[in-house]
Design a protein around this motif. Structure first.
Motif, PDB file in Angstrom:
ATOM      1  N   LYS A   1     -64.199  13.017  31.975  1.00 38.19           N
ATOM      2  CA  LYS A   1     -63.331  12.252  31.085  1.00 38.19           C
ATOM      3  C   LYS A   1     -63.022  10.908  31.695  1.00 38.19           C
ATOM      4  O   LYS A   1     -62.794  10.790  32.905  1.00 38.19           O
ATOM      5  CB  LYS A   1     -62.021  12.999  30.890  1.00 38.19           C
ATOM      6  CG  LYS A   1     -62.120  14.120  29.906  1.00 38.19           C
ATOM      7  CD  LYS A   1     -60.797  14.832  29.829  1.00 38.19           C
ATOM      8  CE  LYS A   1     -60.884  16.203  30.384  1.00 38.19           C
ATOM      9  NZ  LYS A   1     -59.829  16.750  31.059  1.00 38.19           N
ATOM     10  N   THR A   2     -62.986   9.921  30.888  1.00 36.27           N
ATOM     11  CA  THR A   2     -62.528   8.644  31.382  1.00 36.27           C
ATOM     12  C   THR A   2     -61.000   8.620  31.289  1.00 36.27           C
ATOM     13  O   THR A   2     -60.387   9.518  30.720  1.00 36.27           O
ATOM     14  CB  THR A   2     -63.166   7.502  30.596  1.00 36.27           C
ATOM     15  OG1 THR A   2     -62.854   6.278  31.250  1.00 36.27           O
ATOM     16  CG2 THR A   2     -62.657   7.465  29.176  1.00 36.27           C
TER      17      THR A   2
ATOM     18  N   VAL B   1     -57.309   6.351  30.601  1.00 39.35           N
ATOM     19  CA  VAL B   1     -56.745   5.193  29.906  1.00 39.35           C
ATOM     20  C   VAL B   1     -55.394   4.877  30.548  1.00 39.35           C
ATOM     21  O   VAL B   1     -54.837   5.696  31.273  1.00 39.35           O
ATOM     22  CB  VAL B   1     -56.565   5.466  28.396  1.00 39.35           C
ATOM     23  CG1 VAL B   1     -57.898   5.528  27.696  1.00 39.35           C
ATOM     24  CG2 VAL B   1     -55.781   6.741  28.163  1.00 39.35           C
TER      25      VAL B   1
ATOM     26  N   HIS C   1     -53.277   3.023  21.888  1.00 34.44           N
ATOM     27  CA  HIS C   1     -54.701   3.073  22.227  1.00 34.44           C
ATOM     28  C   HIS C   1     -55.610   2.650  21.089  1.00 34.44           C
ATOM     29  O   HIS C   1     -56.811   2.529  21.290  1.00 34.44           O
ATOM     30  CB  HIS C   1     -55.053   4.459  22.743  1.00 34.44           C
ATOM     31  CG  HIS C   1     -54.436   4.705  24.082  1.00 34.44           C
ATOM     32  ND1 HIS C   1     -54.774   3.950  25.187  1.00 34.44           N
ATOM     33  CD2 HIS C   1     -53.471   5.532  24.493  1.00 34.44           C
ATOM     34  CE1 HIS C   1     -54.058   4.334  26.204  1.00 34.44           C
ATOM     35  NE2 HIS C   1     -53.246   5.294  25.819  1.00 34.44           N
TER      36      HIS C   1
ATOM     37  N   ASN D   1     -58.657  -0.995  27.187  1.00 40.99           N
ATOM     38  CA  ASN D   1     -58.867  -0.177  28.378  1.00 40.99           C
ATOM     39  C   ASN D   1     -59.599  -0.933  29.482  1.00 40.99           C
ATOM     40  O   ASN D   1     -60.668  -0.542  29.930  1.00 40.99           O
ATOM     41  CB  ASN D   1     -59.633   1.103  28.014  1.00 40.99           C
ATOM     42  CG  ASN D   1     -59.505   2.146  29.106  1.00 40.99           C
ATOM     43  OD1 ASN D   1     -58.617   2.060  29.953  1.00 40.99           O
ATOM     44  ND2 ASN D   1     -60.401   3.113  29.101  1.00 40.99           N
ATOM     45  N   CYS D   2     -59.006  -2.022  29.919  1.00 41.05           N
ATOM     46  CA  CYS D   2     -59.579  -2.797  31.034  1.00 41.05           C
ATOM     47  C   CYS D   2     -59.709  -1.905  32.263  1.00 41.05           C
ATOM     48  O   CYS D   2     -58.885  -1.017  32.474  1.00 41.05           O
ATOM     49  CB  CYS D   2     -58.667  -3.954  31.406  1.00 41.05           C
ATOM     50  SG  CYS D   2     -58.431  -5.162  30.121  1.00 41.05           S
ATOM     51  N   ASN D   3     -60.695  -2.187  33.055  1.00 41.82           N
ATOM     52  CA  ASN D   3     -60.851  -1.459  34.314  1.00 41.82           C
ATOM     53  C   ASN D   3     -59.591  -1.625  35.156  1.00 41.82           C
ATOM     54  O   ASN D   3     -59.143  -0.688  35.812  1.00 41.82           O
ATOM     55  CB  ASN D   3     -62.062  -2.003  35.057  1.00 41.82           C
ATOM     56  CG  ASN D   3     -62.671  -0.977  35.973  1.00 41.82           C
ATOM     57  OD1 ASN D   3     -62.236   0.164  35.998  1.00 41.82           O
ATOM     58  ND2 ASN D   3     -63.662  -1.386  36.732  1.00 41.82           N
ATOM     59  N   GLU D   4     -59.047  -2.826  35.145  1.00 36.74           N
ATOM     60  CA  GLU D   4     -57.751  -3.049  35.789  1.00 36.74           C
ATOM     61  C   GLU D   4     -56.812  -3.623  34.752  1.00 36.74           C
ATOM     62  O   GLU D   4     -57.047  -4.715  34.243  1.00 36.74           O
ATOM     63  CB  GLU D   4     -57.887  -4.034  36.957  1.00 36.74           C
ATOM     64  CG  GLU D   4     -56.556  -4.351  37.579  1.00 36.74           C
ATOM     65  CD  GLU D   4     -56.656  -5.406  38.649  1.00 36.74           C
ATOM     66  OE1 GLU D   4     -57.016  -6.546  38.328  1.00 36.74           O
ATOM     67  OE2 GLU D   4     -56.369  -5.076  39.809  1.00 36.74           O
TER      68      GLU D   4
ATOM     69  N   ASP E   1     -43.688  -0.461  38.505  1.00 38.60           N
ATOM     70  CA  ASP E   1     -44.843   0.344  38.885  1.00 38.60           C
ATOM     71  C   ASP E   1     -45.019   1.509  37.889  1.00 38.60           C
ATOM     72  O   ASP E   1     -45.303   2.639  38.255  1.00 38.60           O
ATOM     73  CB  ASP E   1     -44.667   0.875  40.318  1.00 38.60           C
ATOM     74  CG  ASP E   1     -45.976   1.376  40.893  1.00 38.60           C
ATOM     75  OD1 ASP E   1     -47.022   0.989  40.354  1.00 38.60           O
ATOM     76  OD2 ASP E   1     -45.944   2.162  41.855  1.00 38.60           O
TER      77      ASP E   1
ATOM     78  N   ARG F   1     -52.965   5.670  35.227  1.00 34.70           N
ATOM     79  CA  ARG F   1     -54.105   6.129  34.439  1.00 34.70           C
ATOM     80  C   ARG F   1     -53.851   7.565  34.023  1.00 34.70           C
ATOM     81  O   ARG F   1     -53.453   8.398  34.844  1.00 34.70           O
ATOM     82  CB  ARG F   1     -55.386   6.050  35.265  1.00 34.70           C
ATOM     83  CG  ARG F   1     -55.790   4.636  35.637  1.00 34.70           C
ATOM     84  CD  ARG F   1     -57.073   4.681  36.444  1.00 34.70           C
ATOM     85  NE  ARG F   1     -57.589   3.349  36.735  1.00 34.70           N
ATOM     86  CZ  ARG F   1     -57.305   2.663  37.827  1.00 34.70           C
ATOM     87  NH1 ARG F   1     -56.483   3.181  38.726  1.00 34.70           N
ATOM     88  NH2 ARG F   1     -57.828   1.475  38.029  1.00 34.70           N
TER      89      ARG F   1
ATOM     90  N   VAL G   1     -58.033  10.733  29.007  1.00 34.22           N
ATOM     91  CA  VAL G   1     -58.196  10.166  27.673  1.00 34.22           C
ATOM     92  C   VAL G   1     -57.767  11.147  26.584  1.00 34.22           C
ATOM     93  O   VAL G   1     -57.389  10.738  25.485  1.00 34.22           O
ATOM     94  CB  VAL G   1     -59.649   9.698  27.480  1.00 34.22           C
ATOM     95  CG1 VAL G   1     -60.604  10.863  27.416  1.00 34.22           C
ATOM     96  CG2 VAL G   1     -59.799   8.845  26.238  1.00 34.22           C
TER      97      VAL G   1
ATOM     98  N   PRO H   1     -53.427  10.785  25.983  1.00 30.32           N
ATOM     99  CA  PRO H   1     -53.241   9.367  26.304  1.00 30.32           C
ATOM    100  C   PRO H   1     -51.808   8.852  26.173  1.00 30.32           C
ATOM    101  O   PRO H   1     -51.598   7.668  26.340  1.00 30.32           O
ATOM    102  CB  PRO H   1     -54.169   8.675  25.312  1.00 30.32           C
ATOM    103  CG  PRO H   1     -54.234   9.590  24.147  1.00 30.32           C
ATOM    104  CD  PRO H   1     -53.972  10.973  24.639  1.00 30.32           C
ATOM    105  N   TYR H   2     -50.837   9.700  25.883  1.00 34.01           N
ATOM    106  CA  TYR H   2     -49.461   9.195  25.723  1.00 34.01           C
ATOM    107  C   TYR H   2     -48.507   9.943  26.648  1.00 34.01           C
ATOM    108  O   TYR H   2     -48.703  11.123  26.944  1.00 34.01           O
ATOM    109  CB  TYR H   2     -49.000   9.329  24.270  1.00 34.01           C
ATOM    110  CG  TYR H   2     -49.707   8.334  23.379  1.00 34.01           C
ATOM    111  CD1 TYR H   2     -49.220   7.041  23.224  1.00 34.01           C
ATOM    112  CD2 TYR H   2     -50.893   8.676  22.753  1.00 34.01           C
ATOM    113  CE1 TYR H   2     -49.892   6.120  22.458  1.00 34.01           C
ATOM    114  CE2 TYR H   2     -51.574   7.750  21.978  1.00 34.01           C
ATOM    115  CZ  TYR H   2     -51.062   6.475  21.832  1.00 34.01           C
ATOM    116  OH  TYR H   2     -51.735   5.556  21.085  1.00 34.01           O
TER     117      TYR H   2
END
Lengths: 190, 456
Positions: A42-43, A45, A153, A158-161, A171, A175, A178, A181-182
């Motif tokens: 899974k990626t 977010v 979403h 969904n930028c890498n950073e 802070d 991540r 996915v 995602p909430y």
């Protein structure tokens, strides 16, 4: 005598090249193997932890999108449906009406509708919300804390950073998987 | 009782009421109840809405991205090695620009992926997404066997620069070599900052992704525009002088099994291909064996450079460890700790609700945690910046050594590492034109050198 030094050199170079390639392929394989050990299919977010959010206004300004992907969401189940909503009204409002000068939201993104005496429902118009967290601050300071910020979403690229995460004073960005995602509030603040 | 309070609210003394409610809250806090309990709507049976949660991009689409990457790589290889078609590579790169660039908007990208892997290796809590691993490994594997096919037809960054290239100027060789070191240093910095959890600086300063999204920070958008303007005259300036993943691909394709050739036939050394390459990577044949009187000098130089290499690495590591404090200042936790310490030393009044003030308040709540975390990070940075310094020394040393090695080329050939495999040079070769039947063999130019035979 020096019989064909060039062909010998080429062979040496080729030998070196083959060895290096073999090493590189092995290295890549090992790296991929090690990482699959603690990686996931899974990626991930980005999401805001509402418990850590300090309600600054950076979500409105730091997103790479012109209209921030962060919006205010409303956990209605936690809302007190107050007539004097401190997330909706200025401190010291002239009147408890929807007139612009009474509203805290700079873009009038909160819709106030009467339900039954004395309860009013508050809904976020996400097209207008800029994620400035003014209402979130009001609601958390004096109310139940049912208004809070979330990365939406359907908008987030969904930028890498995440560029808001870099500047987040609390802070609060992290991540999340996915498929979950909430990070919604399920209990009231405090 | 609560209903009564709600009714009281509109009165002029509503802030008093609020105060009373706050008082009430202390009681309700003990009872773990919300300040204003949600009403039950007994009169109207109003249904309380549910918070909407629009989903992120579907998971199978991530796999689709990887499949498109692999397919594009395969098509690129086929176009470069089988079809030998620049037009094909061009259309493929347009597709990649549309898909990976404007449709996927750039954040499914090989260039940033080394950082994901570095963070994954050093931070056990971070799970590297499958797509990041795939986008890191696949183009490198291809490069190890067949050169930079990824750069040629799959990378949207390369494609957009190829589109704007109108009048390629020749970059002087000394400048090309010097600027060619920058990608390696950028790669090292990106890896160090990712591994220490500071952030992904390669992504942060990517000039083209904001263009794909048509939005982004002003400074980066300007940089993207500048790279496009520069790219009109300097072919693929970003790829050659900045791209950190390009540095990895360059290294990998140095050892590639197969390589792009201007022509599969004999080279007639007509030099036509040399001018067809907008990136200046076609190298002329080496001038034969060195006269014996220079051989000793060359060998001594190489030996000296080999001895210099460890010294450069050690020197770089020493210098790097000295610079660990400024290097660590990019980390947000260290920034916060430093601001906290400054504030303690010389208390300055700050605004109530600014983000900086809020983070300072957070630090003041639990200063030990912030300071210990920062001290830990400082220690890690000491090692990290020493490693980075050593890396700089290694890059410099290896560059010097590679410059002093004599190439053995019999023909005009693209430089193994620098060649983007864009296939532009193929049709510049008269032999290739004859092979394809685009030109009668009788029009072939006469060979310049004596050692290459003319194919008729």
């Amino acid at each position: 005598m020096n019989p064909s030094p060039r062909s010998e050199a080429v062979t040496r170079r080729q030998f070196f090249r083959n060895g290096a390639r073999l090493a590189a392929v092995t290295g890549l394989g090992t790296l991929a193997g090690v990482l699959t050990g603690h990686s996931q299919a899974k990626t991930t977010v980005w999401q805001i932890d509402p418990a850590k959010c300090l309600r600054c206004d950076r979500c409105a300004t730091h997103c790479v999108l012109e209209q921030s992907a962060v919006k205010c969401v409303h956990a209605h189940a936690l809302c007190g449906y107050c007539q004097l909503c401190t997330g909706y009204f200025n401190p010291e409002p002239n009147d408890l009406t929807t007139a612009a000068e009474n509203q805290l939201c700079p873009t009038a993104a909160i819709q106030r509708t009467f339900v039954e005496d004395p309860y009013y429902e508050y809904n976020i118009d996400e097209k207008l919300c800029i994620g400035c967290a003014k209402c979130v601050e009001g609601c958390n300071r004096f109310g139940n804390g049912s208004l809070f910020l979330q990365v939406r979403h359907d908008r987030c690229v969904n930028c890498n950073e995440c560029s808001i995460a870099i500047g987040c004073p609390g802070d609060a960005f992290r991540r999340v998987p996915v498929d979950q995602p909430y990070l919604l509030k399920t209990t009231h603040a405090h | 009782m609560r209903r009564l309070l709600h009714r009281l609210c509109p009165s002029s003394s509503r802030w008093l009421v609020l105060g009373a409610l706050l008082l009430l809250n202390t009681v309700s806090r003990l009872a773990a109840e919300p300040r204003f309990p949600p009403p039950d709507f007994s009169e109207t049976n109003h249904r309380i809405p549910v918070t909407t949660t629009p989903g992120a991009r579907a998971l199978w689409l991530q796999y689709a991205d990887v499949a498109v990457l692999l397919a594009c790589l395969a098509v690129a290889l086929w176009l470069i090695y089988r079809k030998r078609s620049r037009r094909g590579v061009f259309w493929l790169s347009l597709f990649s620009l549309a898909y990976f660039g404007f449709y996927r908007q750039g954040c499914i990208c090989a260039i940033g992926s080394p950082q994901n892997l570095a963070l994954g290796l050093f931070d056990p809590s971070y799970a590297v997404p499958f797509t990041a691993t795939a986008f890191f490994v696949a183009p490198l594997l291809v490069a190890l066997f067949a050169g930079r096919a990824f750069c040629a037809g799959v990378c949207p960054h390369g494609a957009i620069q190829d589109l704007v290239l109108v009048k390629p100027l020749k970059v002087p060789l000394w400048l090309e070599h010097a600027l060619g070191l920058v990608p390696f240093l950028f790669l090292g910095a990106g890896l160090i900052y990712a591994a220490t959890g500071t952030g992904f600086v390669i992504c942060r300063y990517d000039p083209f992704v904001p263009l794909f999204r048509l939005s982004g920070r002003f400074f980066v958008l300007m940089a993207g525009g500048a790279f496009l303007v520069l790219g009109m005259f300097v072919g693929r300036a970003y790829c050659r002088f900045l791209c950190p993943y390009g540095a990895l691909l360059k290294l990998a394709s140095l050892f590639s099994k197969w390589r792009v050739r201007v022509t599969p036939d004999t080279c007639t050394q007509c030099q036509l291909c040399e001018h067809s390459c907008p990136f200046g990577v076609i190298r002329e044949p080496s001038a034969g064996a060195l006269p014996p009187q220079f051989l000793g000098r060359e060998r001594r130089r190489l030996g000296g450079l080999l001895l210099l290499l460890p010294a450069l690495i050690a020197g770089g590591a020493w210098l790097g460890s000295k610079l660990s404090v400024p290097a660590s200042q990019l980390h947000p936790a260290i920034q916060l700790a430093e601001r906290y310490v400054r504030q303690q030393k010389a208390p300055a009044p700050y605004g109530v609700q600014t983000a900086d003030a809020l983070s300072l308040q957070r630090a003041e709540e639990n200063p030990e945690a912030i300071l210990t975390a920062a001290a830990d990070l400082r220690q890690r940075f000491k090692l990290a910046s020493a490693l980075f310094g050593g890396w700089v020394g290694l890059v410099l040393g290896m560059k010097l050594i590679s410059l002093s090695l004599r190439p053995s080329r019999t023909d005009f050939e693209p430089d193994r590492g620098a060649c983007f495999a864009c296939a532009r040079c193929f049709l510049s070769c008269p032999n290739e034109r004859v092979r394809r039947g685009l030109m009668p063999a009788s029009e072939l130019p006469l060979p310049v050198g004596g050692n290459a035979g003319l194919v008729t």
